[in-house]
Design a protein around this motif. Structure first.
Motif, PDB file in Angstrom:
ATOM      1  N   TRP A   1      36.359  38.523  53.573  1.00 47.30           N
ATOM      2  CA  TRP A   1      35.123  38.881  52.709  1.00 47.30           C
ATOM      3  C   TRP A   1      34.936  40.332  52.529  1.00 47.30           C
ATOM      4  O   TRP A   1      34.355  41.149  51.687  1.00 47.30           O
TER       5      TRP A   1
ATOM      6  N   LEU B   1      31.135  32.359  55.592  1.00 44.99           N
ATOM      7  CA  LEU B   1      30.782  33.762  56.170  1.00 44.99           C
ATOM      8  C   LEU B   1      30.116  33.571  57.514  1.00 44.99           C
ATOM      9  O   LEU B   1      30.431  34.264  58.419  1.00 44.99           O
TER      10      LEU B   1
ATOM     11  N   ALA C   1      30.676  30.036  49.828  1.00 47.62           N
ATOM     12  CA  ALA C   1      30.842  31.376  50.395  1.00 47.62           C
ATOM     13  C   ALA C   1      29.928  31.505  51.527  1.00 47.62           C
ATOM     14  O   ALA C   1      30.521  32.291  52.408  1.00 47.62           O
TER      15      ALA C   1
ATOM     16  N   SER D   1      29.617  39.241  47.737  1.00 47.19           N
ATOM     17  CA  SER D   1      29.891  39.602  48.933  1.00 47.19           C
ATOM     18  C   SER D   1      29.372  41.093  49.329  1.00 47.19           C
ATOM     19  O   SER D   1      29.081  41.298  50.649  1.00 47.19           O
TER      20      SER D   1
END
Lengths: 317, 294
Positions: B45, B277, B273, B95
């Motif tokens: 990321w 993370l 996503a 991101s």
């Protein structure tokens, strides 16, 4: 012990007072001119001044705070900017809905979390323990709307077994209400599971390591009896506190979950109030949450003291 | 047999520890699969955030009104959204905001929390009691709600989010640092410093601070995970990064309304996503804690 409770109560009141200052500051001082934010940038300055006067926001801050607090103490939480009605009925109805959702989540997650923690503790250091601990903590750090989206996609969109919306509609049966609440409860359960399991695990490991556990084993008791009769009640004591602290957290999670599932609870109420810059409603909602949390922690503290003989008999600790 | 085999290995470890304690910590960390996996995802990321312009297959802001609501396909791996924007590009570009805002907010909270925690722990007395009450009052509200209250009042913009989330984390970090300082103040080196006539500020920041640094480091990584949680949640509630800037939380907020219509890809990929993370950071944090504890 009475002095301890009184002291604890006094501290809670001080904290509550500070909380009211924080809420007042964020709700009435920071936003600037409420009349302007209600009427919009195009309204005439005279109209804004009239509305400000009606709302009482042109008075000095201290007197505004004074009248707000005295209103609160008389059970008057203010008038909603949006609805032009007292905020209490809204708060009350929303709180009832939120309690239903939170209760469902709690009823499922507390036994599950404790069980998970105990299983992890009995297998400490082994793969089962690591999986429960890492999975629990990972689930706890994923935001509710993320896990909420995933459960909606799996259960409501792909499998079509449960409804997307949390509201069953007026006059729905208890069973149908429950059906609608299962999906919204899952994100809350996922977040809470890790914390409860972690505490139960730590408590259980400590109990397993203790002298009385060894004594009980050495005198020939079966492992299951040792765990059930001797270890559980000691191991679970700290977990009670965690469960109560998580009540506050749970209500925070409700803002997100209720918004995602369009459920008319206190979280959704606060959210709508914030969107509409309805500060009296927002303040009342946030303060209500603060009070619920304080009461929950207070009860947990007292329960912990009552259940723990060392504190109960220890005098004015 | 096993003893003989283990002996040389132990010597090597001791030798390394003699040269550099950090080196062995690193080795211990890298030997943990959870750390390895977490660090790898995190690295992925970070690379996406730094080089998003070069990696994105399409412009994340370009609307193709003839290709709206397209399911994932060879041309658009993650499909397109309601305005025909490429979801893969938006996920990659998303991101950037979160990896900028969350670490800065955590850093701010850590610096302020450390300063306050040092003062509370070292000075004690009235300062400690007073600040403890304020800390408890802030903690009496769910963090997301406090953050949300202030962002609503101040208006959403990245600097406001950084300051508010940092401010919300300050009491939590202060509390942890305070207990670490209380442990330190029992130790002899502090009474020596006091006898030498060192000033309080010097004792706090030159003598105590280096010794509580490991605690602060763990606290930073733990809070980083929560910062991402909070920042993403604020975005989802519409009080974070504003459209059309690509942002995972905002992406889910704009598109979850069309979920019942079957357009799952617009929300699922940003959701995955965020999940990847926070889980990655959690795996890294957990490993660091385990290694420091051992």
């Amino acid at each position: 012990m009475a002095t301890y409770f009184l002291k604890r109560l006094a501290l809670a009141l001080v904290t509550l007072w500070l909380l009211s200052m924080i809420v007042f500051f964020a709700g009435q001082v920071l936003p600037g001119d409420p009349g302007r934010s209600i009427l919009g940038p195009l309204a005439a300055p005279s109209a804004v001044a009239v509305l400000d006067h009606q709302l009482g926001v042109d008075k000095p801050l201290l007197s505004q705070y004074g009248s707000w607090i005295s209103g609160l103490l008389h059970g008057n939480m203010g008038t909603s900017y949006q609805f032009r009605l007292p905020v209490e009925p809204f708060i009350q109805a929303a709180l009832v809905n939120s309690v239903k959702l939170a209760a469902l989540a709690f009823v499922i997650v507390v036994p599950l979390g404790i069980l998970g923690g105990i299983i992890a503790a009995l297998n400490v250091g082994r793969a089962t323990d690591r999986i429960i601990s890492v999975a629990g903590l990972s689930a706890a750090t994923v935001p509710e709307f993320v896990s909420g989206i995933v459960v909606i996609i799996v259960f409501a969109v792909a499998l079509k077994v449960l409804p997307v919306s949390a509201s069953a509609g007026a006059g729905a049966s208890a069973g149908s209400q429950l059906d609608h609440l299962i999906l919204p409860a899952i994100p809350l359960i996922l977040v809470l599971f890790g914390y409860i399991a972690r505490m139960a695990r730590a408590g259980m490991i400590e109990a397993l390591d203790s002298d009385y556990a060894r004594t009980a084993t050495l005198k020939g008791l079966k492992r299951s009896v040792v765990i059930r009769r001797h270890l559980l009640r000691n191991a679970l004591l700290p977990t009670i506190t965690v469960i109560a602290t998580q009540t506050g957290y749970l209500i925070g999670g409700l803002v997100v979950v209720e918004t995602l599932f369009n459920y008319q609870g206190i979280g959704n109420l606060i959210y709508k109030a914030a969107q509409g810059k309805d500060f009296p409603m927002l303040e009342a909602g946030v303060l209500t949450i603060g009070v619920v949390y304080m009461v929950a922690t207070l009860i947990a503290d007292m329960l912990y003291t009552v259940l723990n003989p060392r504190l109960r008999l220890g005098g004015n600790a | 047999m096993t003893d003989i085999a283990a002996a040389p290995a132990a010597e090597v470890v001791v030798a390394h520890a003699g040269r550099s304690g950090e080196l062995t910590s690193w080795r211990l960390l890298l030997r943990r699969p959870t750390f390895f996996v977490g660090a790898l995802i995190l690295l992925f990321w970070v690379v996406c955030a730094l080089f998003s312009g070069a990696i994105e297959p399409h412009d994340p802001l370009a609307q193709q009104l003839l290709a709206t609501n397209q399911a994932p396909s060879g041309a658009h791996w993650f499909g397109t959204d309601q305005l025909g924007r490429d979801m893969l590009s938006r996920v990659i570009a998303g991101s950037r905001t979160i990896l900028l805002i969350a670490p800065l907010a955590t850093l701010l909270g850590t610096v302020a929390g450390t300063a306050i925690g040092l003062l509370m722990g070292y000075l004690g007395g009235v300062v400690d009691i007073l600040v403890s009450r304020i800390v408890e009052a802030v903690l009496a509200l769910p963090l997301v709600i406090v953050a949300f209250l202030f962002v609503v009042a101040l208006g959403p913009s990245p600097p406001v989010i950084i300051v508010v989330v940092g401010f919300v984390f300050t009491p939590l970090i202060a509390r942890t640092v305070r207990s670490a300082v209380l442990v330190e103040s029992q130790l002899d080196y502090l009474s020596s410093a006091r006898l030498l006539g060192e000033r309080a500020l010097r004792i706090m920041f030159v003598e105590i601070l280096p010794n509580v640094l490991p605690t602060i480091l763990v606290e930073f990584t733990v809070r980083l995970g929560y910062a991402i949680f909070t920042v993403a949640t604020l975005s989802f509630l519409g009080f974070g990064v504003q459209p059309p800037t690509p942002d995972w939380g905002a992406e889910i907020a704009t598109n979850y309304g069309v979920l019942p219509a079957g357009y799952w890809w617009m929300t699922l990929f940003p959701a995955l996503a965020i999940a990847s993370l926070v889980i990655a950071i959690n795996l890294v944090t957990d490993s660091i804690e385990q290694v420091l504890a051992s």
